[in-house]
Write an enzyme that holds these catalytic residues in place. Structure first.
Site, PDB file in Angstrom:
ATOM      1  N   ASP A  28       0.831  -1.210   0.000  1.00 48.24           N
ATOM      2  CA  ASP A  28       0.000   0.000   0.000  1.00 48.24           C
ATOM      3  C   ASP A  28       0.869   1.264   0.000  1.00 48.24           C
ATOM      4  OD1 ASP A  28      -2.360   1.397  -0.049  1.00 48.24           O
ATOM      5  OD2 ASP A  28      -2.754   1.221   2.103  1.00 48.24           O
ATOM      6  N   HIS A  45       2.606   3.523  -8.992  1.00 45.41           N
ATOM      7  CA  HIS A  45       2.365   2.108  -9.321  1.00 45.41           C
ATOM      8  C   HIS A  45       3.569   1.509 -10.061  1.00 45.41           C
ATOM      9  CE1 HIS A  45      -1.590   2.325  -7.710  1.00 45.41           C
ATOM     10  NE2 HIS A  45      -2.085   3.121  -8.643  1.00 45.41           N
ATOM     11  N   LEU A 139      10.972 -20.269  -4.993  1.00 49.05           N
ATOM     12  CA  LEU A 139       9.972 -19.394  -4.365  1.00 49.05           C
ATOM     13  C   LEU A 139       8.600 -19.565  -5.027  1.00 49.05           C
ATOM     14  CD1 LEU A 139       9.234 -16.924  -2.516  1.00 49.05           C
ATOM     15  CD2 LEU A 139       9.831 -15.473  -4.480  1.00 49.05           C
TER      16      LEU A 139
END
Ligand code: IPE
Ligand code: IPE
Ligand code: MG
Length: 253
Positions: A28, A45, A139
């Site tokens: 955020d 962004h 991962l």
């Protein structure tokens, strides 16, 4: 969008570090990061994607097995159309620019969230990245996209009800495992740690079921500023937490 390579160095071995098996991140503060610099929200962004690349690299280096990142919520549809389109185009560009690197680094990518309402081309892209990384064993990167915890649980309930209606499941056999199997995250361990950046202290519909016993760490930095220093500060905080899962303190502590 810069496409800095995912550089994998030796795993770090800082004494006292406890590495969570699964980290969830509520990424955020992209808009506020941009606003503070007099830039449009879109710049935030873009920098957010670079922070995501850093986070993937950190998780690989420190041996985290699962990373779930909240990239677009089912409530983010209330944002201006231009911003939504930009976030969606960033996902496409991220896949286009980083897929080969993710494969090279043995990362398995899965997208969790509702596929309803997504354009066909986006659905195909999601399936393509999942298929191309399906055999990777390093991962596990779970991208929560068009994701909402309430929507996920609602979908799971609907699926279970359909099985009951079809006669393949008895109501008495609906237990927590049956619910877990019906969630998007079926087969994925619950997050040990959930990090939220930007100083907000709420969950905003992220992993509601799975986060029942996650340790929550809130950091002041906006997501585009998240770096190794912050990552290590969060892990220091996590190492201090005593996880009880409803029991009493562990023997010897
Ligand atoms: C997080 O940053 C990214 C998404 C929710 C898509 P925000 O866009 O929420 O940034 P702030 O919270 O407005 O600063
Ligand atoms: C949560 O951030 C969703 C993502 C990070 C993708 P929001 O910015 O949408 O959450 P609220 O509105 O502050 O709760
Ligand atoms: Mg926000």
């Amino acid at each position: 969008m810069s496409s800095d390579p995912v550089i994998v160095r030796q795993p770090s071995s800082k004494p006292g570090l406890k590495i969570p098996g699964h980290i969830g991140v509520i990424m955020d503060g992209n808009g506020r990061w941009a606003k503070a610099r007099g830039k449009p929200r879109t710049e935030g962004h873009i920098e957010g994607v670079n922070a995501l690349r850093r986070m993937v690299e950190l998780c690989i280096r420190y041996g985290v097995k699962h990373l779930t990142v909240f990239s677009f919520s089912s409530e983010n549809w209330t944002r201006p159309k231009d911003e939504i389109n930009f976030i969606f185009s960033l996902l496409r560009r991220f896949v286009a620019s980083d897929l080969q690197k993710l494969i090279a680094h043995n990362v398995r990518v899965r997208i969790i969230g509702s596929r309803d309402g997504l354009e066909d081309s986006l659905r195909r892209l999601i399936e393509d990245v999942e298929n191309k990384t399906a055999r990777n064993t390093g991962l596990n990167l779970h991208v929560a996209f068009n994701y909402g915890g309430k929507a996920e649980i609602t979908e799971a309930v609907r699926r279970i009800a359909e099985e009951v209606a079809a006669g393949s499941l008895r109501p008495a056999d609906i237990d927590e495992r049956a619910v877990e199997r019906a969630l998007y995250t079926s087969g994925i361990p619950d997050p040990d740690l959930i990090i939220r950046t930007s100083g907000e202290q709420r969950v905003s519909n992220f992993l509601l079921w799975q986060g029942a016993y996650s340790e929550l760490v809130f950091v002041e930095d906006n997501w585009p500023d998240f770096d190794e220093r912050t990552f290590l500060r969060v892990l220091d905080e996590y190492a201090l937490r005593e996880r009880r899962f409803g029991g009493i303190e562990a023997a010897g502590q």
